[in-house]
Motif scaffolding. Sequence first.
Motif, PDB file in Angstrom:
ATOM      1  N   GLN A  82       0.823  -1.211   0.000  1.00 51.77           N
ATOM      2  CA  GLN A  82       0.000   0.000   0.000  1.00 51.77           C
ATOM      3  C   GLN A  82       0.854   1.257   0.000  1.00 51.77           C
ATOM      4  O   GLN A  82       0.537   2.241  -0.659  1.00 51.77           O
ATOM      5  N   SER A  83       1.979   1.230   0.719  1.00 53.73           N
ATOM      6  CA  SER A  83       2.844   2.407   0.835  1.00 53.73           C
ATOM      7  C   SER A  83       3.898   2.482  -0.263  1.00 53.73           C
ATOM      8  O   SER A  83       4.714   3.391  -0.278  1.00 53.73           O
ATOM      9  N   TYR A  84       3.902   1.468  -1.170  1.00 53.21           N
ATOM     10  CA  TYR A  84       4.873   1.326  -2.265  1.00 53.21           C
ATOM     11  C   TYR A  84       6.249   0.909  -1.758  1.00 53.21           C
ATOM     12  O   TYR A  84       6.961   0.200  -2.432  1.00 53.21           O
ATOM     13  N   ALA A  85       6.670   1.396  -0.557  1.00 50.95           N
ATOM     14  CA  ALA A  85       7.929   0.986   0.067  1.00 50.95           C
ATOM     15  C   ALA A  85       9.127   1.176  -0.851  1.00 50.95           C
ATOM     16  O   ALA A  85      10.021   0.335  -0.923  1.00 50.95           O
ATOM     17  N   LEU A  86       9.182   2.309  -1.557  1.00 50.35           N
ATOM     18  CA  LEU A  86      10.335   2.618  -2.417  1.00 50.35           C
ATOM     19  C   LEU A  86      11.485   3.166  -1.570  1.00 50.35           C
ATOM     20  O   LEU A  86      11.270   3.783  -0.528  1.00 50.35           O
ATOM     21  N   PHE A  87      12.693   2.944  -2.035  1.00 49.18           N
ATOM     22  CA  PHE A  87      13.861   3.501  -1.357  1.00 49.18           C
ATOM     23  C   PHE A  87      14.047   4.942  -1.821  1.00 49.18           C
ATOM     24  O   PHE A  87      14.321   5.181  -3.007  1.00 49.18           O
ATOM     25  N   PRO A  88      13.909   5.919  -0.922  1.00 49.62           N
ATOM     26  CA  PRO A  88      13.953   7.331  -1.346  1.00 49.62           C
ATOM     27  C   PRO A  88      15.308   7.771  -1.897  1.00 49.62           C
ATOM     28  O   PRO A  88      15.374   8.713  -2.696  1.00 49.62           O
ATOM     29  N   HIS A  89      16.389   7.083  -1.496  1.00 47.68           N
ATOM     30  CA  HIS A  89      17.727   7.476  -1.928  1.00 47.68           C
ATOM     31  C   HIS A  89      18.150   6.786  -3.216  1.00 47.68           C
ATOM     32  O   HIS A  89      19.271   7.013  -3.707  1.00 47.68           O
ATOM     33  N   LEU A  90      17.275   5.948  -3.792  1.00 46.68           N
ATOM     34  CA  LEU A  90      17.585   5.263  -5.041  1.00 46.68           C
ATOM     35  C   LEU A  90      16.733   5.808  -6.179  1.00 46.68           C
ATOM     36  O   LEU A  90      15.586   6.209  -5.975  1.00 46.68           O
ATOM     37  N   THR A  91      17.293   5.801  -7.375  1.00 43.59           N
ATOM     38  CA  THR A  91      16.541   6.232  -8.548  1.00 43.59           C
ATOM     39  C   THR A  91      15.513   5.180  -8.931  1.00 43.59           C
ATOM     40  O   THR A  91      15.478   4.079  -8.373  1.00 43.59           O
ATOM     41  N   VAL A  92      14.685   5.515  -9.931  1.00 42.81           N
ATOM     42  CA  VAL A  92      13.698   4.559 -10.428  1.00 42.81           C
ATOM     43  C   VAL A  92      14.386   3.267 -10.863  1.00 42.81           C
ATOM     44  O   VAL A  92      13.995   2.163 -10.461  1.00 42.81           O
TER      45      VAL A  92
END
Length: 326
Positions: A82-92
């Motif tokens: 639900q929160s996507y849980a992406l790493f903010p310090h990494l690019t797409v």
Amino acid sequence: MGFLQLTSLSKHFGTFTAVEDFSLSISKGEFVSLLGPSGCGKTTTLQMIAGFLEPSAGQITVEGEDLVAIPSAKRNIGIVFQSYALFPHLTVAQNVAFGLEMRGVTAAERDRRIARAIDIVHLKGFEARYPKQLSGGQQQRVALARAIVIEPRILLLDEPMSNLDAKLREDMQLELRQIQQELGITTLLVTHDQHEAMALSDRIAVMNGGRIVQVGAPYEIYENPTDSFVSTFLGKSNLFPNPANPAQQLSLRPEKTRLVAAGLGKMQGRVTASVFFGAHWLYQIETDHGRILAYEQNLGAARAAAGEIVGIDWDAGHLSQFWGAV
């Protein structure tokens, strides 16, 4: 036996039962939704499949292989949270690459898979951007790309579109279904959104109180609910006792009603409120059998006014019947 087989699955937390005697067979390439209110056990079921929780009882198998015996990191399951849980310090591109790096995929193969996954979710040209530079919908696409890039045998979706606005959610539902069909990934979606479940699913498993209460194709469940819970949770429904047998409950969908002149129809009532949705009006009508909701298509005619007495009619075949008190 299905591709993904859940057999008599249960999960207890002390004296609390989150999931009880849950059995479901899912075919390869099928899209199934677990639909139900908060606390019904749908996310707990998903977490047991993912390996984040160990079942208290029951079996989970994939093509006959015992999934419970395999560590979560080795189950080859793609997950979108639900929160996507992406790493903010990494690019797409780096976010999408993460699962491949953990699996030791070679650089050349990794680049090929990343490019394909990013292309599938329509983010070509965004590879170097960071999550904070993306919209909510774009972040959701990155999370989906990261899940499918590992070429999972099962894709688990945990309320993946709940943070999107209504228009974007509708667009993403169409894209998600198209991607799932294109890739042929066996997919299990957890949602409390009835419209999302009906739009995306080959079948829906409606849950309540830790158990499955009905399984079937969206149209089948909507048109033929087995009880009052399914009838009212999967869309709006009018419930009232059968005059011929008060112990029996009748269910009538608002869109199956017709407003007719006072004195006509199978029921009479007074309009107490109306809401305009563009394509149709929704009326609230007080009757001797309780409050009735009725839809009327917007054909340009004048709407029924508040306080007006109207008749309500329907085709007999549009009533669903089941036992139980209203």
